[in-house]
Design a protein around this motif. Structure first.
Motif, PDB file in Angstrom:
ATOM      1  N   ARG A 248       0.834  -1.219   0.000  1.00 34.10           N
ATOM      2  CA  ARG A 248       0.000   0.000   0.000  1.00 34.10           C
ATOM      3  C   ARG A 248       0.863   1.261   0.000  1.00 34.10           C
ATOM      4  O   ARG A 248       0.560   2.227  -0.692  1.00 34.10           O
ATOM      5  CB  ARG A 248      -0.960  -0.023   1.186  1.00 34.10           C
ATOM      6  CG  ARG A 248      -2.124  -0.981   0.972  1.00 34.10           C
ATOM      7  CD  ARG A 248      -3.157  -0.892   2.079  1.00 34.10           C
ATOM      8  NE  ARG A 248      -2.804  -1.668   3.248  1.00 34.10           N
ATOM      9  CZ  ARG A 248      -2.912  -3.000   3.342  1.00 34.10           C
ATOM     10  NH1 ARG A 248      -3.376  -3.693   2.330  1.00 34.10           N
ATOM     11  NH2 ARG A 248      -2.566  -3.623   4.438  1.00 34.10           N
ATOM     12  N   GLU A 249       1.956   1.235   0.732  1.00 34.19           N
ATOM     13  CA  GLU A 249       2.857   2.392   0.752  1.00 34.19           C
ATOM     14  C   GLU A 249       3.520   2.585  -0.613  1.00 34.19           C
ATOM     15  O   GLU A 249       3.660   3.714  -1.089  1.00 34.19           O
ATOM     16  CB  GLU A 249       3.910   2.230   1.851  1.00 34.19           C
ATOM     17  CG  GLU A 249       4.956   3.332   1.883  1.00 34.19           C
ATOM     18  CD  GLU A 249       4.409   4.738   2.185  1.00 34.19           C
ATOM     19  OE1 GLU A 249       5.201   5.702   2.084  1.00 34.19           O
ATOM     20  OE2 GLU A 249       3.217   4.897   2.503  1.00 34.19           O
ATOM     21  N   GLN A 250       3.919   1.510  -1.246  1.00 35.89           N
ATOM     22  CA  GLN A 250       4.555   1.626  -2.565  1.00 35.89           C
ATOM     23  C   GLN A 250       3.550   2.102  -3.621  1.00 35.89           C
ATOM     24  O   GLN A 250       3.916   2.871  -4.519  1.00 35.89           O
ATOM     25  CB  GLN A 250       5.208   0.304  -2.964  1.00 35.89           C
ATOM     26  CG  GLN A 250       6.360  -0.095  -2.063  1.00 35.89           C
ATOM     27  CD  GLN A 250       7.405   1.002  -1.890  1.00 35.89           C
ATOM     28  OE1 GLN A 250       7.797   1.668  -2.837  1.00 35.89           O
ATOM     29  NE2 GLN A 250       7.848   1.199  -0.661  1.00 35.89           N
ATOM     30  N   LEU A 251       2.305   1.689  -3.522  1.00 31.06           N
ATOM     31  CA  LEU A 251       1.262   2.214  -4.423  1.00 31.06           C
ATOM     32  C   LEU A 251       1.068   3.709  -4.188  1.00 31.06           C
ATOM     33  O   LEU A 251       0.925   4.486  -5.129  1.00 31.06           O
ATOM     34  CB  LEU A 251      -0.060   1.473  -4.220  1.00 31.06           C
ATOM     35  CG  LEU A 251      -0.118   0.047  -4.737  1.00 31.06           C
ATOM     36  CD1 LEU A 251      -1.403  -0.643  -4.263  1.00 31.06           C
ATOM     37  CD2 LEU A 251      -0.027   0.004  -6.257  1.00 31.06           C
ATOM     38  N   ARG A 252       1.071   4.106  -2.916  1.00 33.36           N
ATOM     39  CA  ARG A 252       0.932   5.536  -2.585  1.00 33.36           C
ATOM     40  C   ARG A 252       2.088   6.337  -3.168  1.00 33.36           C
ATOM     41  O   ARG A 252       1.883   7.398  -3.776  1.00 33.36           O
ATOM     42  CB  ARG A 252       0.864   5.721  -1.064  1.00 33.36           C
ATOM     43  CG  ARG A 252       0.563   7.173  -0.650  1.00 33.36           C
ATOM     44  CD  ARG A 252       0.757   7.376   0.843  1.00 33.36           C
ATOM     45  NE  ARG A 252       2.154   7.369   1.221  1.00 33.36           N
ATOM     46  CZ  ARG A 252       3.022   8.372   0.997  1.00 33.36           C
ATOM     47  NH1 ARG A 252       2.631   9.464   0.392  1.00 33.36           N
ATOM     48  NH2 ARG A 252       4.284   8.275   1.391  1.00 33.36           N
ATOM     49  N   LEU A 253       3.294   5.835  -3.029  1.00 35.26           N
ATOM     50  CA  LEU A 253       4.468   6.538  -3.563  1.00 35.26           C
ATOM     51  C   LEU A 253       4.419   6.622  -5.089  1.00 35.26           C
ATOM     52  O   LEU A 253       4.799   7.650  -5.663  1.00 35.26           O
ATOM     53  CB  LEU A 253       5.751   5.853  -3.102  1.00 35.26           C
ATOM     54  CG  LEU A 253       6.060   5.962  -1.609  1.00 35.26           C
ATOM     55  CD1 LEU A 253       7.256   5.093  -1.237  1.00 35.26           C
ATOM     56  CD2 LEU A 253       6.274   7.413  -1.202  1.00 35.26           C
ATOM     57  N   ALA A 254       3.960   5.575  -5.746  1.00 35.09           N
ATOM     58  CA  ALA A 254       3.820   5.609  -7.208  1.00 35.09           C
ATOM     59  C   ALA A 254       2.789   6.649  -7.621  1.00 35.09           C
ATOM     60  O   ALA A 254       2.987   7.394  -8.583  1.00 35.09           O
ATOM     61  CB  ALA A 254       3.435   4.225  -7.738  1.00 35.09           C
ATOM     62  N   THR A 255       1.692   6.730  -6.868  1.00 36.39           N
ATOM     63  CA  THR A 255       0.650   7.729  -7.147  1.00 36.39           C
ATOM     64  C   THR A 255       1.196   9.136  -6.964  1.00 36.39           C
ATOM     65  O   THR A 255       0.980  10.009  -7.812  1.00 36.39           O
ATOM     66  CB  THR A 255      -0.561   7.507  -6.221  1.00 36.39           C
ATOM     67  OG1 THR A 255      -1.056   6.182  -6.393  1.00 36.39           O
ATOM     68  CG2 THR A 255      -1.662   8.510  -6.512  1.00 36.39           C
TER      69      THR A 255
END
Length: 172
Positions: free
Chosen positions: A57-64
């Motif tokens: 979830r954190e890596q998805l947030r960073l990609a966003t």
């Protein structure tokens, strides 16, 4: 002849150069785009056993965050705040499965286009990033692109997002 130039000179200064049209001097309008949070589609063998976790979830947030930053810095787009979206598909992070409902949500938010981005985990070290842009009024797909990057764990998702936005979306 000097008399005519004397009379026309000030008029020419007020109207600008001859032949210049307002279209040549106008700045193109920026496209209002609703960039929804990146979503994970896990095709890996471990997907049935290992659910997405806080790291994912954190890596998805960073990609966003990275994609939105690059899009916002471009002269082509203006970001529309998507935090007000209350539709169940948007809240659940399932826009990739709603058959274009993101366009309707984006239109309600005042956007011209919507963007849904998906990180497809193929294995624990292979992934691809895809974006789908739709016209908010018609729901028609405007653009679909996918990364050619395949290697890296979830910490590389933002790098894949950056590559895709810089090399595909913004270079068009």
């Amino acid at each position: 002849m000097r008399y005519i130039a004397f009379l026309l000179g000030p008029a020419m200064l007020l109207t600008g150069p001859i032949g210049a049209s307002s279209a040549e001097t106008a700045v193109p309008a920026r496209v209002k785009i609703a960039v929804f949070p990146f979503e994970l589609e896990d095709f890996s063998a471990g997907a049935a056993y290992v659910a997405p976790d806080e790291i994912d979830r954190e890596q998805l947030r960073l990609a966003t965050v990275e994609a939105r930053r690059l899009i916002a810095e471009s002269a082509r787009y203006q970001l529309v705040d998507v935090s007000a979206a209350t539709e169940p598909a948007a809240k659940a992070g399932k826009l990739r499965e709603c058959d274009g409902c993101d366009a309707k949500i984006a239109a309600a938010l005042g956007a011209d286009q919507s963007m849904v981005a998906i990180v497809s985990r193929i294995t624990r070290t292979e992934y691809a990033v895809t974006y789908k842009i739709r016209d908010a009024r018609s729901g028609a797909l405007v653009d679909v692109k996918q990364t050619d990057l395949r290697m890296g764990a979830n910490v590389a998702w933002s790098r894949g997002a950056r590559w895709l936005i810089e090399r595909r979306l913004l270079e068009q």
